[in-house]
Design a protein around this motif. Sequence first.
Motif, PDB file in Angstrom:
ATOM      1  N   ASN A 536     -21.643  91.189  42.552  1.00  9.29           N
ATOM      2  CA  ASN A 536     -21.195  92.180  41.584  1.00  9.29           C
ATOM      3  C   ASN A 536     -19.937  92.842  42.137  1.00  9.29           C
ATOM      4  OD1 ASN A 536     -20.944  93.926  39.472  1.00  9.29           O
ATOM      5  ND2 ASN A 536     -22.843  95.057  39.865  1.00  9.29           N
ATOM      6  N   GLU A 537     -18.776  92.384  41.676  1.00  4.94           N
ATOM      7  CA  GLU A 537     -17.485  92.872  42.184  1.00  4.94           C
ATOM      8  C   GLU A 537     -16.939  93.969  41.272  1.00  4.94           C
ATOM      9  OE1 GLU A 537     -14.864  89.509  42.647  1.00  4.94           O
ATOM     10  OE2 GLU A 537     -15.146  89.571  44.811  1.00  4.94           O
ATOM     11  N   LYS A 538     -16.360  94.968  41.904  1.00  9.59           N
ATOM     12  CA  LYS A 538     -15.678  96.071  41.203  1.00  9.59           C
ATOM     13  C   LYS A 538     -16.575  96.680  40.126  1.00  9.59           C
ATOM     14  CE  LYS A 538     -11.045  94.240  42.027  1.00  9.59           C
ATOM     15  NZ  LYS A 538      -9.758  93.849  41.432  1.00  9.59           N
ATOM     16  N   TRP A 539     -17.810  96.956  40.518  1.00 10.44           N
ATOM     17  CA  TRP A 539     -18.764  97.514  39.569  1.00 10.44           C
ATOM     18  C   TRP A 539     -18.349  98.885  39.062  1.00 10.44           C
ATOM     19  CZ3 TRP A 539     -20.386 102.039  41.628  1.00 10.44           C
ATOM     20  CH2 TRP A 539     -20.296 102.182  43.031  1.00 10.44           C
ATOM     21  N   TRP A 540     -17.464  99.556  39.799  1.00  6.91           N
ATOM     22  CA  TRP A 540     -17.006 100.882  39.387  1.00  6.91           C
ATOM     23  C   TRP A 540     -15.896 100.820  38.336  1.00  6.91           C
ATOM     24  CZ3 TRP A 540     -16.072  98.378  43.941  1.00  6.91           C
ATOM     25  CH2 TRP A 540     -14.753  98.031  44.193  1.00  6.91           C
ATOM     26  N   ASP A 541     -15.325  99.625  38.117  1.00  9.00           N
ATOM     27  CA  ASP A 541     -14.213  99.457  37.178  1.00  9.00           C
ATOM     28  C   ASP A 541     -14.737  98.705  35.957  1.00  9.00           C
ATOM     29  OD1 ASP A 541     -11.921  98.981  35.773  1.00  9.00           O
ATOM     30  OD2 ASP A 541     -10.754  98.287  37.495  1.00  9.00           O
ATOM     31  N   SER A 542     -14.883  99.379  34.842  1.00 10.72           N
ATOM     32  CA  SER A 542     -15.481  98.751  33.658  1.00 10.72           C
ATOM     33  C   SER A 542     -14.624  97.622  33.095  1.00 10.72           C
ATOM     34  CB  SER A 542     -15.717  99.809  32.569  1.00 10.72           C
ATOM     35  OG  SER A 542     -14.481 100.440  32.218  1.00 10.72           O
ATOM     36  N   LYS A 543     -13.292  97.706  33.284  1.00 13.90           N
ATOM     37  CA  LYS A 543     -12.418  96.685  32.731  1.00 13.90           C
ATOM     38  C   LYS A 543     -12.347  95.436  33.624  1.00 13.90           C
ATOM     39  CE  LYS A 543      -9.389  99.819  30.165  1.00 13.90           C
ATOM     40  NZ  LYS A 543      -7.985 100.281  29.962  1.00 13.90           N
ATOM     41  N   ASN A 544     -12.367  95.617  34.930  1.00 15.50           N
ATOM     42  CA  ASN A 544     -12.180  94.495  35.854  1.00 15.50           C
ATOM     43  C   ASN A 544     -13.443  94.116  36.620  1.00 15.50           C
ATOM     44  OD1 ASN A 544      -9.333  94.307  35.303  1.00 15.50           O
ATOM     45  ND2 ASN A 544      -9.053  96.135  36.579  1.00 15.50           N
ATOM     46  N   SER A 545     -14.576  94.691  36.268  1.00 16.43           N
ATOM     47  CA  SER A 545     -15.806  94.345  36.976  1.00 16.43           C
ATOM     48  C   SER A 545     -16.190  92.894  36.695  1.00 16.43           C
ATOM     49  CB  SER A 545     -16.928  95.284  36.541  1.00 16.43           C
ATOM     50  OG  SER A 545     -17.174  95.145  35.159  1.00 16.43           O
ATOM     51  N   LYS A 546     -16.851  92.281  37.670  1.00 15.08           N
ATOM     52  CA  LYS A 546     -17.233  90.884  37.552  1.00 15.08           C
ATOM     53  C   LYS A 546     -18.613  90.680  38.170  1.00 15.08           C
ATOM     54  CE  LYS A 546     -14.736  88.056  39.935  1.00 15.08           C
ATOM     55  NZ  LYS A 546     -13.615  87.200  40.363  1.00 15.08           N
ATOM     56  N   ARG A 547     -19.555  90.223  37.346  1.00 15.59           N
ATOM     57  CA  ARG A 547     -20.906  89.975  37.821  1.00 15.59           C
ATOM     58  C   ARG A 547     -21.235  88.496  37.613  1.00 15.59           C
ATOM     59  NH1 ARG A 547     -26.454  93.085  35.845  1.00 15.59           N
ATOM     60  NH2 ARG A 547     -27.823  92.207  37.450  1.00 15.59           N
ATOM     61  N   LEU A 548     -21.611  87.832  38.677  1.00 14.63           N
ATOM     62  CA  LEU A 548     -21.877  86.401  38.599  1.00 14.63           C
ATOM     63  C   LEU A 548     -22.833  86.003  39.706  1.00 14.63           C
ATOM     64  CD1 LEU A 548     -20.058  85.004  41.097  1.00 14.63           C
ATOM     65  CD2 LEU A 548     -18.208  85.562  39.542  1.00 14.63           C
ATOM     66  N   ALA A 549     -23.221  84.722  39.707  1.00  9.21           N
ATOM     67  CA  ALA A 549     -24.039  84.137  40.776  1.00  9.21           C
ATOM     68  C   ALA A 549     -23.447  82.768  41.111  1.00  9.21           C
ATOM     69  CB  ALA A 549     -25.495  84.015  40.341  1.00  9.21           C
ATOM     70  N   ARG A 550     -23.478  82.431  42.365  1.00 11.99           N
ATOM     71  CA  ARG A 550     -22.848  81.189  42.838  1.00 11.99           C
ATOM     72  C   ARG A 550     -23.900  80.292  43.487  1.00 11.99           C
ATOM     73  NH1 ARG A 550     -18.945  83.377  44.941  1.00 11.99           N
ATOM     74  NH2 ARG A 550     -17.271  82.724  43.540  1.00 11.99           N
ATOM     75  N   ILE A 551     -23.768  78.966  43.284  1.00 14.15           N
ATOM     76  CA  ILE A 551     -24.660  77.991  43.918  1.00 14.15           C
ATOM     77  C   ILE A 551     -23.831  76.868  44.524  1.00 14.15           C
ATOM     78  CG2 ILE A 551     -26.553  78.466  42.306  1.00 14.15           C
ATOM     79  CD1 ILE A 551     -25.845  75.781  40.948  1.00 14.15           C
TER      80      ILE A 551
END
Length: 577
Positions: A536-551
């Motif tokens: 969960n990257e940049k969770w504090w920035d609503s415009k640029n936040s990115k939530r993902l999972a990697r395998i």
Amino acid sequence: MVRFQDATGRWTMRRYGSSQSLFEELDQVNTPRMLVIFVPNWPFLSRSISQDQQAIVVDNKRVVAVTLAARALGIRVEDRIEATLEKSSELLVIDSDYDLELSQFERVINVAEEFCPEVEVFSPGLCGFNLKGPAKYFGGEASLLKKLAKALGKIDFEVYANPSKKRRSPDRPFSNSTLEEESTSDYGSWFLFGVADGLFCAKVASGFGVVVKVGFTKEFLSGFPIEVFGQGHDFETMRSSGIDKVSDLLELPRNLLIERFGSMGRRLFELGNGIDGSGIQKRDVKASHSVRVEFDPPGYLAETIIFSMRSNVDLLFSSLYDRGLYPLRVRVVFETESAETFSRVWTSGIPISTQFLLSWSRWQLDSWTTPNSKTNREPPSSGVVYCEVEVLDVTSNPSVQLDLYSCAFHPKEQVLRAIERAKARLGDGSITVPKSNSGRSPRDKFKLIEWQLQLFEEPQDSSRISSSPWPGQVPGPEPSLVFDPVVPMEILGVDGLKVSVSGSGEFTSEPHEIVINSLFERPKKISKIIGPWPMNEKWWDSKNSKRLARIQVVADDGVAMMAIIQNSRWYLEAIYD
């Protein structure tokens, strides 16, 4: 005493005296008597910049030329531009312009052609010709040099109003007994003559403005360090063998040098002994070594003429490459409808490529067709009807060394010019290069950015970048192929339904196969899978936040991949080799 290492790695000491015959196996080579005209400060002289002015010429963020005033500040060639700017606020920094320096050098070439019709241009500020015919016509070498110096002196360079400050005298690692009594360094305030047997020795002599006696090449070169032979040689190996000077090299038998250093040893041995067949001389050239390009209708635009020459020059050079030959000297002749001709011989210390022969030919045409009050040459009265390209000299070694003072295009410059030409055709932003970056994903670690010269010149500090703290960063090894943008894909379970990742970071069902229609014709069954790793990257920035999972997943055919799931959709991010 010289130390050699044999094939088994053992070191042996050998002594060789001068009593051995050095020429017992040498082929008979006709070494011509050569004259080289050298202008030491041509980058500044071509721009009318005095040596009393603090100025430097910069190429690729490195200093390539320094005035005497700048040298007094401690600035030297090869210094980086950042370090030099701190030494003086009055320092004039000039970008290198090869085309400008070459076009301005036409004034010197025109004068030299009054004494010899075939003047060869080695680089801006350096040209020469064979002395055999001109010396005989003008009453000997000394008479020719005086007349040529007088003619060159008529070229007005106001920046040399004070000859006493014209240049710095280099150290002389040779005996005056090897020279003629009269030195050429007093002929002019801005140029030097070098006369010797063979082109190589004449170039060395031109740096000192001296005339080497006939047959004294070996004695003249003996005191020079081994590096005088130029770039492209394994001088470290020679120095570890006890060969520090040219005299050390010439004490050894030719066969031993060939055995130890191969063709390089033979070439250096012959150059040091004055056996130099690379001089400017007429040769019997086979028809396959030349090409003639006709223009119907006649050509008036340089770009059109050069474009028509390209394919023919490519075929000519390709025929040489097929036989293991590489051009070093090429004559280019243009002729108009009115039978006006303009010939130029181009010489390089490294093999000449099609691209750079065409660049030189373009400058040759421009210097002929553009009116210039500083030259006596009249522009042609009609269009060009044919061009002839003739290869005069070749080498079988594609990595032949650069000669002393040679400014021929080296591989780095070839890359830079090719990129600039492609950029001009494709437009700004069309040429991109990878740049190291910081980040968690493979796509973040490298970014494609628009090509800039400083990116090519400055090595990146990858160690500093990789050591940056990035929690959740994908560990090595790095994938061999990274997709940007990512490629859509699907992961299916045993039941054929789509597999997703829950909010707690767990698969919703057991992954069974991968479907990537854009890359693979059939689905691939999963052999191994690692993950998922939620992020969960940049969770504090609503415009640029990115939530993902990697395998990371390995298919049954051995293909290893990295994939991500974002907004309930799977994407292929990278492939491992």
